[in-house]
Write a protein that holds these residues in place. Structure first.
Motif, mmCIF file in Angstrom:
data_model
loop_
_atom_site.group_PDB
_atom_site.id
_atom_site.type_symbol
_atom_site.label_atom_id
_atom_site.label_comp_id
_atom_site.label_asym_id
_atom_site.label_seq_id
_atom_site.Cartn_x
_atom_site.Cartn_y
_atom_site.Cartn_z
ATOM 1 N N ASP A 20 0.838 -1.218 0.000
ATOM 2 C CA ASP A 20 0.000 0.000 0.000
ATOM 3 C C ASP A 20 0.867 1.261 0.000
ATOM 4 O O ASP A 20 0.572 2.218 -0.713
ATOM 5 C CB ASP A 20 -0.931 0.009 1.218
ATOM 6 C CG ASP A 20 -1.936 -1.141 1.175
ATOM 7 O OD1 ASP A 20 -2.149 -1.695 0.067
ATOM 8 O OD2 ASP A 20 -2.476 -1.506 2.237
ATOM 9 N N HIS A 21 1.927 1.237 0.808
ATOM 10 C CA HIS A 21 2.808 2.410 0.933
ATOM 11 C C HIS A 21 3.398 2.813 -0.422
ATOM 12 O O HIS A 21 3.443 3.984 -0.778
ATOM 13 C CB HIS A 21 3.924 2.122 1.939
ATOM 14 C CG HIS A 21 4.896 3.254 2.090
ATOM 15 N ND1 HIS A 21 4.634 4.343 2.887
ATOM 16 C CD2 HIS A 21 6.118 3.473 1.534
ATOM 17 C CE1 HIS A 21 5.650 5.192 2.806
ATOM 18 N NE2 HIS A 21 6.566 4.685 1.992
ATOM 19 N N PHE A 22 3.862 1.805 -1.182
ATOM 20 C CA PHE A 22 4.504 2.098 -2.475
ATOM 21 C C PHE A 22 3.526 2.004 -3.652
ATOM 22 O O PHE A 22 3.942 2.131 -4.802
ATOM 23 C CB PHE A 22 5.707 1.170 -2.703
ATOM 24 C CG PHE A 22 6.859 1.436 -1.776
ATOM 25 C CD1 PHE A 22 7.632 2.585 -1.901
ATOM 26 C CD2 PHE A 22 7.176 0.530 -0.766
ATOM 27 C CE1 PHE A 22 8.692 2.835 -1.046
ATOM 28 C CE2 PHE A 22 8.245 0.778 0.099
ATOM 29 C CZ PHE A 22 9.004 1.935 -0.034
ATOM 30 N N ARG A 23 2.245 1.726 -3.354
ATOM 31 C CA ARG A 23 1.207 1.592 -4.392
ATOM 32 C C ARG A 23 1.630 0.565 -5.470
ATOM 33 O O ARG A 23 1.586 0.823 -6.676
ATOM 34 C CB ARG A 23 0.874 2.946 -5.028
ATOM 35 C CG ARG A 23 0.422 3.985 -4.028
ATOM 36 C CD ARG A 23 -0.270 5.179 -4.681
ATOM 37 N NE ARG A 23 0.576 5.894 -5.650
ATOM 38 C CZ ARG A 23 1.514 6.765 -5.313
ATOM 39 N NH1 ARG A 23 1.741 7.024 -4.038
ATOM 40 N NH2 ARG A 23 2.239 7.391 -6.229
ATOM 41 N N VAL A 24 2.071 -0.587 -4.989
ATOM 42 C CA VAL A 24 2.584 -1.652 -5.872
ATOM 43 C C VAL A 24 1.436 -2.348 -6.586
ATOM 44 O O VAL A 24 0.441 -2.726 -5.962
ATOM 45 C CB VAL A 24 3.421 -2.676 -5.049
ATOM 46 C CG1 VAL A 24 3.846 -3.851 -5.913
ATOM 47 C CG2 VAL A 24 4.635 -2.000 -4.423
ATOM 48 N N THR A 25 1.579 -2.510 -7.915
ATOM 49 C CA THR A 25 0.518 -3.192 -8.678
ATOM 50 C C THR A 25 0.954 -4.578 -9.164
ATOM 51 O O THR A 25 0.152 -5.333 -9.689
ATOM 52 C CB THR A 25 0.100 -2.340 -9.904
ATOM 53 O OG1 THR A 25 1.280 -1.949 -10.611
ATOM 54 C CG2 THR A 25 -0.657 -1.097 -9.480
ATOM 55 N N ARG A 26 2.250 -4.875 -8.994
ATOM 56 C CA ARG A 26 2.739 -6.199 -9.401
ATOM 57 C C ARG A 26 3.976 -6.576 -8.570
ATOM 58 O O ARG A 26 4.823 -5.711 -8.311
ATOM 59 C CB ARG A 26 3.112 -6.177 -10.887
ATOM 60 C CG ARG A 26 3.253 -7.550 -11.495
ATOM 61 C CD ARG A 26 3.464 -7.494 -12.981
ATOM 62 N NE ARG A 26 2.331 -6.969 -13.728
ATOM 63 C CZ ARG A 26 2.259 -6.958 -15.049
ATOM 64 N NH1 ARG A 26 3.246 -7.427 -15.766
ATOM 65 N NH2 ARG A 26 1.212 -6.465 -15.668
ATOM 66 N N VAL A 27 4.068 -7.832 -8.164
ATOM 67 C CA VAL A 27 5.236 -8.321 -7.408
ATOM 68 C C VAL A 27 5.832 -9.478 -8.201
ATOM 69 O O VAL A 27 5.118 -10.416 -8.572
ATOM 70 C CB VAL A 27 4.845 -8.783 -5.981
ATOM 71 C CG1 VAL A 27 6.047 -9.394 -5.260
ATOM 72 C CG2 VAL A 27 4.289 -7.615 -5.172
ATOM 73 N N CYS A 28 7.134 -9.394 -8.486
ATOM 74 C CA CYS A 28 7.774 -10.435 -9.299
ATOM 75 C C CYS A 28 8.886 -11.141 -8.522
ATOM 76 O O CYS A 28 9.563 -10.533 -7.699
ATOM 77 C CB CYS A 28 8.368 -9.828 -10.566
ATOM 78 S SG CYS A 28 7.117 -9.131 -11.659
ATOM 79 N N HIS A 29 9.061 -12.402 -8.848
ATOM 80 C CA HIS A 29 10.163 -13.189 -8.272
ATOM 81 C C HIS A 29 10.737 -14.067 -9.377
ATOM 82 O O HIS A 29 10.020 -14.487 -10.281
ATOM 83 C CB HIS A 29 9.642 -14.062 -7.115
ATOM 84 C CG HIS A 29 10.739 -14.818 -6.406
ATOM 85 N ND1 HIS A 29 11.517 -14.246 -5.423
ATOM 86 C CD2 HIS A 29 11.204 -16.083 -6.562
ATOM 87 C CE1 HIS A 29 12.406 -15.134 -5.010
ATOM 88 N NE2 HIS A 29 12.234 -16.258 -5.679
ATOM 89 N N GLY A 30 12.053 -14.321 -9.318
ATOM 90 C CA GLY A 30 12.706 -15.170 -10.317
ATOM 91 C C GLY A 30 12.391 -16.641 -10.084
ATOM 92 O O GLY A 30 11.533 -16.987 -9.266
ATOM 93 N N MET A 31 13.112 -17.513 -10.776
ATOM 94 C CA MET A 31 12.831 -18.950 -10.681
ATOM 95 C C MET A 31 13.588 -19.618 -9.532
ATOM 96 O O MET A 31 13.593 -20.836 -9.405
ATOM 97 C CB MET A 31 13.171 -19.643 -12.011
ATOM 98 C CG MET A 31 12.474 -19.052 -13.224
ATOM 99 S SD MET A 31 10.692 -18.839 -13.026
ATOM 100 C CE MET A 31 10.115 -20.509 -13.331
ATOM 101 N N THR A 32 14.249 -18.812 -8.694
ATOM 102 C CA THR A 32 14.983 -19.390 -7.564
ATOM 103 C C THR A 32 14.008 -19.778 -6.454
ATOM 104 O O THR A 32 12.897 -19.245 -6.371
ATOM 105 C CB THR A 32 16.015 -18.383 -6.996
ATOM 106 O OG1 THR A 32 15.323 -17.164 -6.684
ATOM 107 C CG2 THR A 32 17.133 -18.110 -7.979
ATOM 108 N N GLU A 33 14.463 -20.673 -5.593
ATOM 109 C CA GLU A 33 13.636 -21.182 -4.488
ATOM 110 C C GLU A 33 13.230 -20.044 -3.537
ATOM 111 O O GLU A 33 14.037 -19.165 -3.238
ATOM 112 C CB GLU A 33 14.470 -22.223 -3.725
ATOM 113 C CG GLU A 33 13.774 -22.838 -2.548
ATOM 114 C CD GLU A 33 14.740 -23.485 -1.554
ATOM 115 O OE1 GLU A 33 14.233 -24.038 -0.556
ATOM 116 O OE2 GLU A 33 15.966 -23.419 -1.755
ATOM 117 N N VAL A 34 11.992 -20.085 -3.072
ATOM 118 C CA VAL A 34 11.536 -19.110 -2.067
ATOM 119 C C VAL A 34 11.574 -19.802 -0.704
ATOM 120 O O VAL A 34 10.815 -20.740 -0.446
ATOM 121 C CB VAL A 34 10.104 -18.599 -2.372
ATOM 122 C CG1 VAL A 34 9.634 -17.642 -1.278
ATOM 123 C CG2 VAL A 34 10.062 -17.909 -3.731
#
Length: 347
Positions: free
Chosen positions: A263-277
Motif C-alpha cells: 500500500d505504501h509504495f502503491r505496488v501493482t505487481r510483485v515479481c520473483h525469479g525462478m529461484t527457491e523461495v
C-alpha cells in the motif's frame, strides 16, 4: 559498484559515454583469467545507467586511433595507473595528446578485496567444493592479514554516505500511468543473472517503475546460509541502484512482502525469479499477501548464473592460477639449479 561509480563520474564530464570492454583474450594476457565471459561483461556494462554505448573488443592500450574511431573527445580512467604486461602505462599516448581525464577511485572497494572475501569460504560454508590440500592451504593464506574477516558480518573497507546514495539514486518519483513493480532479494555480487531478471521484469509493462527491496545482511544469512552475503547491504544498495532498470531501492526491506509495504509504495505487481523461495522465520510464505491480491508473478530470466556459481568460478580460477605459478616457480628453480651445477663443474 566501484566500476559504476567510475562510469558515473566519467559521464558527468561529457554528454555521451562510450565504454570500451576488453575481450577475454586481452584480459587473460595482461591480468589473468576473467571471472565473467566477454558476452556477460558486455551486457553488464550496457545495463549500467550512465552508459550510452559500449565498444566491444576494445584494445587493452587506448590509442588516439581508438578515440577517433568512436568520435570521442577524450577518455577517462581512474586515478590508479594501469600497465601492460611489459610495464608500460596503457594511457601514455592519449595523455601526451591532452585527451585524457581522470576520476577518483571509490574508497574501500576493489575486485581483489571482493575475491578475498569469496576465497574465505571454507568447505563448511561451501559444500560443493572439494576440500583438497591446495584449497585448504590457500584459504589459510587468505584468512590472515587485515582482510581476514568473516565476509557476511559486513566487515568491509567501504563506508557508505548519504551523498553516495544520492549520487547513485535516480531521484525519479513514479508518474501517473506508471506500473509500480516490486522485486525483492539479496542481489549479492550483482551479476548478469540479476540484470537478465530485471530486464525481463522491465519488459512486463509499457511504463515500468521497478522498486527493489534489499534484505539486511542477517536476513540473507538466515536464508542463504554459508558466508552469504559476500557484499554488505551498503555495497548491494549501490550495485542495484546503478542498474538502468531499477528506479528505487528499499534498504533493509522486510522479508515478507506485507500489505503495508504494498500500500505504501502503491505496488501493482510483485515479481520473483525462478529461484527457491525460502519460508519466513515462522514458516509462512513471504509472498502470501501479493498472491492473495492476485498480483504475484514468477519471471524466468533465462539465465542460470547464481552468486554460488560465481564463487565457484573464482575459486577454480584461483586454484588454476596458483597451480600455474607453482609449476613456473618449480621450472625456474630447476633452471637455476642446473646453472649452479654447470658453474660448479667449471670450477
Amino acid at each position: 559498484y566501484g566500476h559504476s561509480n567510475q562510469l558515473r563520474q566519467a559521464r558527468a564530464m561529457g554528454d555521451y559515454l562510450i565504454v570500451g570492454v576488453h575481450t577475454d583474450e586481452e584480459i587473460a594476457k595482461h591480468k589473468g583469467p576473467p571471472v565473467f565471459t566477454q558476452e556477460e561483461r558486455y551486457k553488464m556494462v550496457q545495463a549500467i545507467k550512465w552508459v550510452d554505448e559500449i565498444a566491444p573488443g576494445a584494445p587493452y592500450v587506448t590509442t588516439l586511433e581508438t578515440l577517433d574511431k568512436y568520435n570521442c573527445d577524450f577518455c577517462v580512467h581512474g586515478d590508479d595507473i594501469t600497465l601492460t604486461i611489459d610495464g608500460k602505462d596503457t594511457y601514455e599516448e592519449v595523455k601526451t595528446a591532452g585527451r585524457y581525464r581522470e576520476c577518483k577511485r571509490t574508497q574501500g572497494v576493489s575486485t581483489t578485496d571482493l575475491v578475498g572475501r569469496m576465497l574465505l569460504m571454507t568447505k563448511a560454508h561451501h559444500s560443493n567444493i572439494d576440500e583438497d590440500l591446495d584449497y585448504r592451504k590457500h584459504t589459510d593464506n587468505f584468512g590472515k592479514g587485515p582482510k581476514g574477516h568473516s565476509p557476511w558480518t559486513g566487515v568491509s573497507q567501504f563506508l557508505q554516505t548519504s551523498q553516495k546514495i544520492i549520487q547513485f539514486a535516480s531521484g525519479k518519483e513514479p508518474q501517473p500511468g506508471d506500473t509500480i513493480i516490486y522485486v525483492a532479494g539479496a542481489f549479492d555480487l550483482f551479476h548478469i543473472g540479476h540484470v537478465d531478471f530485471l530486464e525481463k521484469v522491465h519488459q512486463l509493462a509499457e511504463k515500468p517503475y521497478i522498486i527493489a527491496g534489499l534484505h539486511f545482511d542477517q536476513e540473507v544469512n538466515r536464508y542463504k546460509g554459508k558466508n552469504y552475503p559476500i557484499m554488505n547491504i551498503h555495497e548491494r544498495t549501490l550495485s542495484v541502484l546503478a542498474c538502468r532498470y531499477v528506479s528505487e531501492v528499499v534498504i533493509g526491506a522486510p522479508y515478507a512482502v506485507t500489505a503495508d509495504l504494498l500500500d505504501h509504495f502503491r505496488v501493482t505487481r510483485v515479481c520473483h525469479g525462478m529461484t527457491e523461495v525460502v519460508p519466513d522465520k515462522d514458516g509462512s510464505d513471504p509472498y502470501e499477501e501479493p498472491k492473495r491480491r492476485g498480483i504475484f508473478q514468477l519471471v524466468d530470466s533465462g539465465s542460470n548464473l547464481t552468486t554460488d556459481l560465481i564463487v565457484q568460478r573464482i575459486i577454480k580460477n584461483r586454484l588454476e592460477f596458483e597451480a600455474r605459478n607453482q609449476k613456473k616457480e618449480a621450472k625456474e628453480l630447476a633452471v637455476l639449479e642446473a646453472m649452479k651445477r654447470l658453474e660448479e663443474e667449471k670450477h
